[in-house]
Write a protein that holds these residues in place. Sequence first.
Motif, mmCIF file in Angstrom:
data_model
loop_
_atom_site.group_PDB
_atom_site.id
_atom_site.type_symbol
_atom_site.label_atom_id
_atom_site.label_comp_id
_atom_site.label_asym_id
_atom_site.label_seq_id
_atom_site.Cartn_x
_atom_site.Cartn_y
_atom_site.Cartn_z
ATOM 1 N N ILE A 45 11.858 9.276 1.183
ATOM 2 C CA ILE A 45 12.920 8.314 0.854
ATOM 3 C C ILE A 45 12.737 7.028 1.669
ATOM 4 O O ILE A 45 12.866 5.918 1.136
ATOM 5 C CB ILE A 45 14.324 8.950 1.102
ATOM 6 C CG1 ILE A 45 14.528 10.108 0.124
ATOM 7 C CG2 ILE A 45 15.447 7.934 0.997
ATOM 8 C CD1 ILE A 45 14.531 9.708 -1.351
ATOM 9 N N GLU A 46 12.389 7.185 2.942
ATOM 10 C CA GLU A 46 12.174 5.984 3.770
ATOM 11 C C GLU A 46 10.996 5.174 3.249
ATOM 12 O O GLU A 46 11.055 3.951 3.143
ATOM 13 C CB GLU A 46 11.894 6.402 5.228
ATOM 14 C CG GLU A 46 13.192 6.623 5.990
ATOM 15 C CD GLU A 46 12.951 7.255 7.370
ATOM 16 O OE1 GLU A 46 13.949 7.723 7.933
ATOM 17 O OE2 GLU A 46 11.791 7.297 7.850
ATOM 18 N N TYR A 47 9.922 5.868 2.888
ATOM 19 C CA TYR A 47 8.726 5.161 2.424
ATOM 20 C C TYR A 47 8.998 4.468 1.079
ATOM 21 O O TYR A 47 8.574 3.339 0.859
ATOM 22 C CB TYR A 47 7.553 6.147 2.294
ATOM 23 C CG TYR A 47 6.223 5.442 2.175
ATOM 24 C CD1 TYR A 47 5.637 4.817 3.275
ATOM 25 C CD2 TYR A 47 5.560 5.355 0.949
ATOM 26 C CE1 TYR A 47 4.427 4.140 3.159
ATOM 27 C CE2 TYR A 47 4.353 4.685 0.830
ATOM 28 C CZ TYR A 47 3.793 4.080 1.939
ATOM 29 O OH TYR A 47 2.602 3.407 1.819
ATOM 30 N N LEU A 48 9.757 5.167 0.221
ATOM 31 C CA LEU A 48 10.122 4.581 -1.085
ATOM 32 C C LEU A 48 10.877 3.265 -0.914
ATOM 33 O O LEU A 48 10.680 2.319 -1.666
ATOM 34 C CB LEU A 48 11.066 5.539 -1.815
ATOM 35 C CG LEU A 48 10.559 6.366 -2.972
ATOM 36 C CD1 LEU A 48 11.721 7.109 -3.613
ATOM 37 C CD2 LEU A 48 9.864 5.487 -3.990
ATOM 38 N N GLY A 49 11.777 3.241 0.073
ATOM 39 C CA GLY A 49 12.619 2.051 0.295
ATOM 40 C C GLY A 49 11.902 0.972 1.104
ATOM 41 O O GLY A 49 12.389 -0.159 1.216
#
Length: 293
Positions: free
Chosen positions: A261-265
């Motif tokens: 999720i962090e990498y996606l954002g």
Amino acid sequence: MESKLRSLFHDPEYYTKSFHCYAALSAKFSVLANWGETVFGEAVVDKIKVTLGENEELRVLGIGSGSGEMDMQMLTKLLRRFPLINNRVVEPALDQLVKYKALAQSEAHDLHGVLTCDWRQQTIDQYEKAGDSRQFHFISSIHSIYYVDDVDRSLMYLYDRLDPGGILLVVTVSDDSGFWRLWNHFPSFQDSLMTFTNSSHIRGSLERRGIPCTQYHQRSRVEITQCFDEASEEGALVVDFLTHVVKLKETAPAQLYKEVIEYLGSDHCSEKSADDVLFNNDWDAVVVCKPVD
Ligand SMILES: C[S@@+](CC[C@H](N)C(=O)[O-])C[C@H]1O[C@@H](n2cnc3c(N)ncnc32)[C@H](O)[C@@H]1O
């Protein structure tokens, strides 16, 4: 793939559900429709070099055509130049074929010409093994080459199936897209049913065999803000399509899910616009024209 994680391809129904959820968010088909109206005409329709007899059909092959929205856009455009088309569709998912048939039927009256379809519920590898030697004037694989057993071999197989003067169109994610960065950052999400592939792999594979191609880049952003809302079911489905993992949130270790999720954002994959997160969904169309002997 980590032991508990299952690729979307082990669950075709779930694949289709998550794909359509993403496609709806991305207004995928309207972007493709616009592309069909502009680039497709010049890059493909005008470049097909075939002379057909009065009652001869243009032979078209669609690989992994899904529910047919994109293919019908292309066929509509092709029919304006070639009023008789035989369209062979190779698509393994039955529910997708059923939808494509319904779409083709519902649009039949508005087409400028006659479209005959020939449906094959098969993967490209099954189709190849069946040994049909038919040649085509136009072959397309729109976001489906990721799912073949061996990308290089399938590309060559498709090229060999082209008549001289015919065109092969392969659409994949771009090498600097969010999809590619995400897949590249989490290589364990790949499994035997999928090869993470981008347009530079397609170009490289063709170039290594001395086959010239032209690439058309398409910028595209998709609003994926709901992926960051823990309570959003749609957001979870979109994360699953992006990672190609079934129910990532429920099956991945909490730390891995958090990293995804962090990498996606992050700006590796997305841009911020006010409160929205826009995923980089850039894709490329690689077009090959087979020389006339
Ligand atoms: C991302 S969808 C794209 C559908 C459609 N071309 C579009 O752009 O809307 C990928 C499609 O490839 C199909 N597919 C999966 N494995 C395949 C294979 N081995 N050979 C051919 N098609 C495959 C899936 O069933 C699905 O319909």
